[in-house]
Each structure stands twice: as structure tokens, then as C-alpha cells.
Design a protein around this motif. Structure first.
Motif, mmCIF file in Angstrom:
data_model
loop_
_atom_site.group_PDB
_atom_site.id
_atom_site.type_symbol
_atom_site.label_atom_id
_atom_site.label_comp_id
_atom_site.label_asym_id
_atom_site.label_seq_id
_atom_site.Cartn_x
_atom_site.Cartn_y
_atom_site.Cartn_z
ATOM 1 N N THR A 192 0.821 -1.203 0.000
ATOM 2 C CA THR A 192 0.000 0.000 0.000
ATOM 3 C C THR A 192 0.858 1.258 0.000
ATOM 4 O O THR A 192 2.052 1.206 0.305
ATOM 5 N N ASP A 193 0.219 2.387 -0.274
ATOM 6 C CA ASP A 193 0.948 3.656 -0.253
ATOM 7 C C ASP A 193 1.202 4.145 1.167
ATOM 8 O O ASP A 193 1.925 5.108 1.373
ATOM 9 N N TYR A 194 0.638 3.462 2.173
ATOM 10 C CA TYR A 194 0.897 3.840 3.569
ATOM 11 C C TYR A 194 1.848 2.859 4.262
ATOM 12 O O TYR A 194 1.967 2.840 5.478
ATOM 13 N N GLY A 195 2.543 2.024 3.447
ATOM 14 C CA GLY A 195 3.620 1.202 3.972
ATOM 15 C C GLY A 195 3.238 -0.172 4.483
ATOM 16 O O GLY A 195 4.055 -0.840 5.114
ATOM 17 N N SER A 196 2.034 -0.612 4.210
ATOM 18 C CA SER A 196 1.599 -1.932 4.648
ATOM 19 C C SER A 196 1.610 -2.905 3.479
ATOM 20 O O SER A 196 1.568 -2.508 2.320
ATOM 21 N N ARG A 197 1.689 -4.166 3.795
ATOM 22 C CA ARG A 197 1.531 -5.238 2.798
ATOM 23 C C ARG A 197 0.243 -5.941 3.194
ATOM 24 O O ARG A 197 0.146 -6.494 4.289
ATOM 25 N N ASP A 198 -0.768 -5.910 2.326
ATOM 26 C CA ASP A 198 -2.132 -6.323 2.661
ATOM 27 C C ASP A 198 -2.722 -7.288 1.657
ATOM 28 O O ASP A 198 -2.331 -7.303 0.493
ATOM 29 N N TYR A 199 -3.735 -8.009 2.119
ATOM 30 C CA TYR A 199 -4.663 -8.720 1.243
ATOM 31 C C TYR A 199 -5.961 -8.893 2.007
ATOM 32 O O TYR A 199 -6.014 -8.707 3.222
ATOM 33 N N SER A 200 -7.020 -9.237 1.291
ATOM 34 C CA SER A 200 -8.285 -9.511 1.969
ATOM 35 C C SER A 200 -8.979 -10.689 1.303
ATOM 36 O O SER A 200 -8.765 -10.965 0.118
ATOM 37 N N ALA A 201 -9.790 -11.385 2.113
ATOM 38 C CA ALA A 201 -10.479 -12.579 1.641
ATOM 39 C C ALA A 201 -11.791 -12.733 2.396
ATOM 40 O O ALA A 201 -11.914 -12.298 3.541
#
Length: 134
Positions: free
Chosen positions: A110-119
Motif C-alpha cells: 500500500t501507499d501507507y507502507g503496509s503489505r495487505d490482502y483480503s479474503a
């Protein structure tokens, strides 16, 4: 087991809470802490832990508490965000995909420095996982 320091405890109800517990343990790596049966064999209350966080859940029932599975509400009313250690996020995502989770947003930076996913879980709750910690 780690003692929880959180002050908010998400609570959900599932049409098939026992199946949801098994799925959340297998797919997302939660640990079942307690599961109290109701008189009818459904789940009166369960607690699942992930690292230092916990969620509570139970079987959907008509007892005046207005929490119902998303399908009964016509869709989502919110989502649950779970912070995952940075060293574990890619493996967590791979585990969820391998277990057949319906991925909503593939893993990304993300542009705020996180590595994300959703399910989505089988009953339609949206779970987001990422390395961001407020």
C-alpha cells in the motif's frame, strides 16, 4: 498462550459456527481458545486467537442480539482487520489461497507502507490481513 492486551473484540455470528471455526483455524491460522456449546448443540460462544488478538463468535440465533451473518443482512456491514507480522504475511496469504479462500484483494504493497490482502470466509465476512499496526 499470549495474554491479550487488546480492548476491542470483534464478535460475529455464523449460520454454521462449528464449520466457521474449523475454516478459520485451517485457512487463516487462528487458534481455538474456547468453544462453549449451547443446549441445542450449536455454539453459544467461542474465542479464537491470532497472535495477541482475539475474535469472538457464535451460532446465529434469535435471542435479541442483532448480529447476523452477512448473507442474512444482504451483504457486509463491516470487515475485520488483522495485523500480521511482516515476516509472515506472504506465507499467510499463500496459506489462505491454498485452502481455497475467496480472495477479494490480492496481496499488495500500500501507499501507507503496509503489505495487505483480503479474503471472504465461507459465510461472507470480509477479513483483511496486513502488516500495518495503528
Amino acid at each position: 498462550t499470549t495474554n491479550s492486551v487488546q480492548t476491542f473484540y470483534p464478535a460475529m455470528r455464523y449460520a454454521d459456527a462449528r464449520a466457521a471455526i474449523a475454516w478459520l483455524v485451517k485457512t487463516f491460522g487462528f487458534e481455538e481458545v474456547v468453544c462453549y456449546p449451547a443446549d441445542d448443540g450449536s455454539v453459544a460462544h467461542a474465542e479464537l486467537r491470532f497472535h495477541d488478538g482475539m475474535v469472538m463468535l457464535g451460532s446465529a440465533r434469535d435471542d435479541g442480539y442483532p448480529i447476523r451473518p452477512p448473507a442474512e443482512r444482504g451483504g457486509l456491514t463491516g470487515s475485520i482487520y488483522v495485523a500480521v507480522p511482516a515476516a509472515e504475511i506472504d506465507a499467510h496469504h499463500a496459506r489462505a489461497k491454498a485452502a481455497g479462500a475467496r480472495i477479494h484483494m490480492d496481496i499488495n504493497d500500500t501507499d501507507y507502507g503496509s503489505r495487505d490482502y483480503s479474503a471472504f470466509d465461507p459465510e461472507g465476512y470480509l477479513w483483511s490481513f496486513g502488516t500495518y499496526r495503528p
